[in-house]
Design a protein around this motif. Structure first.
Motif, PDB file in Angstrom:
ATOM      1  N   ALA A  10       1.927  -6.839  -3.650  1.00 51.04           N
ATOM      2  CA  ALA A  10       2.773  -6.087  -4.574  1.00 51.04           C
ATOM      3  C   ALA A  10       3.781  -6.941  -5.320  1.00 51.04           C
ATOM      4  O   ALA A  10       4.419  -6.453  -6.256  1.00 51.04           O
ATOM      5  N   THR A  11       3.955  -8.209  -4.934  1.00 54.22           N
ATOM      6  CA  THR A  11       4.872  -9.089  -5.675  1.00 54.22           C
ATOM      7  C   THR A  11       4.131  -9.948  -6.696  1.00 54.22           C
ATOM      8  O   THR A  11       4.758 -10.717  -7.414  1.00 54.22           O
ATOM      9  N   GLY A  12       2.815  -9.816  -6.761  1.00 57.43           N
ATOM     10  CA  GLY A  12       2.020 -10.665  -7.645  1.00 57.43           C
ATOM     11  C   GLY A  12       1.832 -10.086  -9.038  1.00 57.43           C
ATOM     12  O   GLY A  12       2.248  -8.954  -9.338  1.00 57.43           O
ATOM     13  N   PHE A  13       1.172 -10.854  -9.872  1.00 55.50           N
ATOM     14  CA  PHE A  13       0.926 -10.510 -11.272  1.00 55.50           C
ATOM     15  C   PHE A  13       0.239  -9.155 -11.408  1.00 55.50           C
ATOM     16  O   PHE A  13       0.665  -8.285 -12.188  1.00 55.50           O
ATOM     17  N   VAL A  14      -0.825  -8.940 -10.643  1.00 55.87           N
ATOM     18  CA  VAL A  14      -1.573  -7.681 -10.699  1.00 55.87           C
ATOM     19  C   VAL A  14      -0.946  -6.635  -9.784  1.00 55.87           C
ATOM     20  O   VAL A  14      -0.803  -5.472 -10.151  1.00 55.87           O
ATOM     21  N   GLY A  15      -0.551  -7.054  -8.585  1.00 58.93           N
ATOM     22  CA  GLY A  15      -0.040  -6.101  -7.601  1.00 58.93           C
ATOM     23  C   GLY A  15       1.194  -5.351  -8.049  1.00 58.93           C
ATOM     24  O   GLY A  15       1.374  -4.173  -7.713  1.00 58.93           O
ATOM     25  N   LEU A  19       1.490  -1.294  -7.957  1.00 62.42           N
ATOM     26  CA  LEU A  19       2.587  -0.564  -7.330  1.00 62.42           C
ATOM     27  C   LEU A  19       3.248   0.383  -8.333  1.00 62.42           C
ATOM     28  O   LEU A  19       3.520   1.555  -8.014  1.00 62.42           O
ATOM     29  N   LYS A  20       3.479  -0.102  -9.528  1.00 54.28           N
ATOM     30  CA  LYS A  20       4.091   0.737 -10.574  1.00 54.28           C
ATOM     31  C   LYS A  20       3.232   1.962 -10.860  1.00 54.28           C
ATOM     32  O   LYS A  20       3.740   3.087 -10.958  1.00 54.28           O
ATOM     33  N   ALA A  21       1.913   1.751 -10.978  1.00 49.76           N
ATOM     34  CA  ALA A  21       1.014   2.861 -11.281  1.00 49.76           C
ATOM     35  C   ALA A  21       0.938   3.851 -10.120  1.00 49.76           C
ATOM     36  O   ALA A  21       0.842   5.066 -10.331  1.00 49.76           O
ATOM     37  N   LEU A  22       0.978   3.357  -8.895  1.00 52.69           N
ATOM     38  CA  LEU A  22       0.960   4.246  -7.731  1.00 52.69           C
ATOM     39  C   LEU A  22       2.195   5.144  -7.710  1.00 52.69           C
ATOM     40  O   LEU A  22       2.101   6.346  -7.457  1.00 52.69           O
ATOM     41  N   ILE A  23       3.352   4.545  -7.980  1.00 49.26           N
ATOM     42  CA  ILE A  23       4.598   5.318  -7.982  1.00 49.26           C
ATOM     43  C   ILE A  23       4.575   6.352  -9.100  1.00 49.26           C
ATOM     44  O   ILE A  23       5.009   7.493  -8.924  1.00 49.26           O
ATOM     45  N   GLU A  24       4.029   5.963 -10.259  1.00 52.71           N
ATOM     46  CA  GLU A  24       3.921   6.908 -11.370  1.00 52.71           C
ATOM     47  C   GLU A  24       3.013   8.091 -11.011  1.00 52.71           C
ATOM     48  O   GLU A  24       3.213   9.207 -11.487  1.00 52.71           O
ATOM     49  N   GLN A  25       2.020   7.830 -10.149  1.00 51.03           N
ATOM     50  CA  GLN A  25       1.104   8.885  -9.720  1.00 51.03           C
ATOM     51  C   GLN A  25       1.693   9.738  -8.599  1.00 51.03           C
ATOM     52  O   GLN A  25       1.085  10.731  -8.181  1.00 51.03           O
ATOM     53  N   GLY A  26       2.849   9.326  -8.081  1.00 50.40           N
ATOM     54  CA  GLY A  26       3.481  10.087  -7.014  1.00 50.40           C
ATOM     55  C   GLY A  26       2.961   9.783  -5.629  1.00 50.40           C
ATOM     56  O   GLY A  26       3.213  10.537  -4.680  1.00 50.40           O
ATOM     57  N   ALA A  27       2.214   8.681  -5.498  1.00 55.22           N
ATOM     58  CA  ALA A  27       1.676   8.304  -4.184  1.00 55.22           C
ATOM     59  C   ALA A  27       2.790   7.781  -3.288  1.00 55.22           C
ATOM     60  O   ALA A  27       3.756   7.180  -3.756  1.00 55.22           O
ATOM     61  N   ARG A  28       2.650   8.003  -2.001  1.00 57.58           N
ATOM     62  CA  ARG A  28       3.530   7.383  -1.017  1.00 57.58           C
ATOM     63  C   ARG A  28       2.931   6.025  -0.681  1.00 57.58           C
ATOM     64  O   ARG A  28       1.736   5.922  -0.369  1.00 57.58           O
ATOM     65  N   VAL A  29       3.744   4.970  -0.743  1.00 58.80           N
ATOM     66  CA  VAL A  29       3.222   3.604  -0.653  1.00 58.80           C
ATOM     67  C   VAL A  29       3.895   2.846   0.485  1.00 58.80           C
ATOM     68  O   VAL A  29       5.122   2.809   0.579  1.00 58.80           O
ATOM     69  N   ARG A  30       3.061   2.251   1.326  1.00 55.34           N
ATOM     70  CA  ARG A  30       3.531   1.315   2.342  1.00 55.34           C
ATOM     71  C   ARG A  30       3.145  -0.083   1.876  1.00 55.34           C
ATOM     72  O   ARG A  30       1.959  -0.390   1.727  1.00 55.34           O
ATOM     73  N   VAL A  31       4.130  -0.910   1.614  1.00 59.71           N
ATOM     74  CA  VAL A  31       3.888  -2.243   1.080  1.00 59.71           C
ATOM     75  C   VAL A  31       3.941  -3.274   2.205  1.00 59.71           C
ATOM     76  O   VAL A  31       4.873  -3.269   3.017  1.00 59.71           O
ATOM     77  N   VAL A  32       2.938  -4.143   2.245  1.00 58.77           N
ATOM     78  CA  VAL A  32       2.936  -5.272   3.171  1.00 58.77           C
ATOM     79  C   VAL A  32       3.181  -6.528   2.351  1.00 58.77           C
ATOM     80  O   VAL A  32       2.433  -6.825   1.405  1.00 58.77           O
ATOM     81  N   VAL A  33       4.224  -7.264   2.696  1.00 56.17           N
ATOM     82  CA  VAL A  33       4.639  -8.394   1.874  1.00 56.17           C
ATOM     83  C   VAL A  33       5.037  -9.566   2.766  1.00 56.17           C
ATOM     84  O   VAL A  33       5.460  -9.380   3.909  1.00 56.17           O
ATOM     85  N   ARG A  34       4.870 -10.763   2.235  1.00 56.89           N
ATOM     86  CA  ARG A  34       5.289 -11.962   2.962  1.00 56.89           C
ATOM     87  C   ARG A  34       6.800 -11.947   3.152  1.00 56.89           C
ATOM     88  O   ARG A  34       7.554 -11.653   2.210  1.00 56.89           O
ATOM     89  N   ASP A  35       7.242 -12.244   4.363  1.00 63.39           N
ATOM     90  CA  ASP A  35       8.671 -12.273   4.667  1.00 63.39           C
ATOM     91  C   ASP A  35       9.368 -13.261   3.731  1.00 63.39           C
ATOM     92  O   ASP A  35       8.922 -14.394   3.557  1.00 63.39           O
ATOM     93  N   GLY A  36      10.449 -12.801   3.115  1.00 60.31           N
ATOM     94  CA  GLY A  36      11.177 -13.606   2.146  1.00 60.31           C
ATOM     95  C   GLY A  36      10.962 -13.143   0.721  1.00 60.31           C
ATOM     96  O   GLY A  36      11.718 -13.517  -0.176  1.00 60.31           O
ATOM     97  N   LYS A  37       9.924 -12.327   0.510  1.00 61.67           N
ATOM     98  CA  LYS A  37       9.634 -11.833  -0.835  1.00 61.67           C
ATOM     99  C   LYS A  37      10.016 -10.364  -1.027  1.00 61.67           C
ATOM    100  O   LYS A  37       9.783  -9.802  -2.101  1.00 61.67           O
ATOM    101  N   GLN A  38      10.626  -9.767   0.008  1.00 61.81           N
ATOM    102  CA  GLN A  38      10.914  -8.339  -0.083  1.00 61.81           C
ATOM    103  C   GLN A  38      11.891  -8.007  -1.198  1.00 61.81           C
ATOM    104  O   GLN A  38      11.874  -6.891  -1.734  1.00 61.81           O
ATOM    105  N   SER A  39      12.718  -8.970  -1.589  1.00 64.77           N
ATOM    106  CA  SER A  39      13.674  -8.703  -2.670  1.00 64.77           C
ATOM    107  C   SER A  39      12.974  -8.521  -4.014  1.00 64.77           C
ATOM    108  O   SER A  39      13.569  -8.000  -4.963  1.00 64.77           O
ATOM    109  N   GLN A  40      11.695  -8.934  -4.102  1.00 71.13           N
ATOM    110  CA  GLN A  40      10.947  -8.796  -5.346  1.00 71.13           C
ATOM    111  C   GLN A  40      10.322  -7.408  -5.500  1.00 71.13           C
ATOM    112  O   GLN A  40       9.747  -7.109  -6.547  1.00 71.13           O
ATOM    113  N   ILE A  41      10.394  -6.597  -4.463  1.00 70.84           N
ATOM    114  CA  ILE A  41       9.810  -5.258  -4.507  1.00 70.84           C
ATOM    115  C   ILE A  41      10.832  -4.278  -5.054  1.00 70.84           C
ATOM    116  O   ILE A  41      11.894  -4.076  -4.475  1.00 70.84           O
TER     117      ILE A  41
END
Length: 275
Positions: A10-15, A19-41
């Motif tokens: 979810a912190t990458g170019f495509v991801g 994530l943006k499209a999922l939120i726009e669709q109203g989906a509930r999202v659990r994001v798995v991210v590398r530790d240290g990159k959570q501030s980018q979400i």
């Protein structure tokens, strides 16, 4: 929407766009991210939960089974993709092995649907128009690892009762793109009123804005279609035409210097997807 989606990358170019499209669709999202990159979400407040890992490709099936509890659909976007390095990198093997562990964990957790992200480079590129039925013939470690993941998961996951979809990306550009890639390079040079050195520009490609790609991936993920599909525009355009369209925004076609850089002799002349 009651569906809970687990998203990697979810912190990458495509991801980010997925994530943006999922939120726009109203989906509930659990994001798995590398530790240290959570501030980018962002935005964090719209997430069902955030799971951290020092390296998601080093986690085993049991870890993924725990992480996938309560998940309906996995969208696995994460992969090593550093420009100039990813095509030949041994890290593709790590990504392949980690993806298989993730899929095993998803099956153990009772996930209903697993969606992976592939590449047009899995195909035999001697054919100009590439459909989901085009034979595979990967020529780099990156494409081979993606194709291996597709082949393994397309056979194994349905046997475990999971729906499986595989979205093959073509030539993406847009928000968050690495500065070393074609479109950001052109915009940077043109904005500075400096010449942009290019190849002949005769290569025919299938370009798609990454925002639209994110929406197409989410549409595929939240639907019911299984198997491979192309995330593409379906519209052939030469690199020269794309560069000229961008240059016209600045009124500076004169800054485009075609033929200064040599063409890559192993680069396929035409890569266009069929939707």
């Amino acid at each position: 929407m009651s569906t809970i989606v687990l998203l990697t990358g979810a912190t990458g170019f495509v991801g980010r766009q997925v994530l943006k499209a999922l939120i726009e669709q109203g989906a509930r999202v659990r994001v798995v991210v590398r530790d240290g990159k959570q501030s980018q979400i962002k935005p964090l407040e719209n997430l069902e939960s955030l799971v951290l890992s020092p390296d998601i490709f080093a986690e085993n099936a049991d870890w993924w089974a725990s992480t996938c509890q309560g998940i309906d659909t996995v969208i696995h976007v994460a992969w090593y993709a550093e420009p100039g390095k990813y095509l030949q990198s041994e890290k593709n093997i790590d990504c392949l092995l980690g993806t298989l562990q993730m899929a095993k964990g998803a099956a153990l957790a009772g996930v209903k649907r697993f969606v992976g992200i592939g590449t047009c480079f899995e195909y035999d590129l001697t054919g100009a128009m590439l459909s989901a039925d085009t034979p595979l013939r990967p020529l780099t470690p990156y494409a081979a690892a993606k194709a291996a993941a597709f082949m393994a998961l397309s056979q194994w996951l349905p046997e475990q009762g999971l729906e499986f979809a595989w979205c093959r990306l073509f030539y993406l550009y847009g928000e968050g793109e690495d500065a070393r890639r074609l479109v950001p390079y052109l915009r940077t040079r043109l904005a500075a009123k400096q010449p942009a050195e290019l190849t002949s520009g005769n290569q025919i490609r299938d370009f798609l804005d990454v925002g639209e790609a994110g929406r197409m991936i989410v549409e595929a993920a939240l639907g019911h279609r299984q198997g491979p599909s192309n995330i593409c525009s379906g519209q052939p355009i030469t690199v020269r035409q794309l560069a000229e369209q961008i240059a016209d925004e600045y009124g500076r076609r004169d800054l485009l210097k075609f033929g200064v850089r040599p063409d890559n002799l192993v680069d396929p002349p035409c890569v266009v997807g069929v939707k």
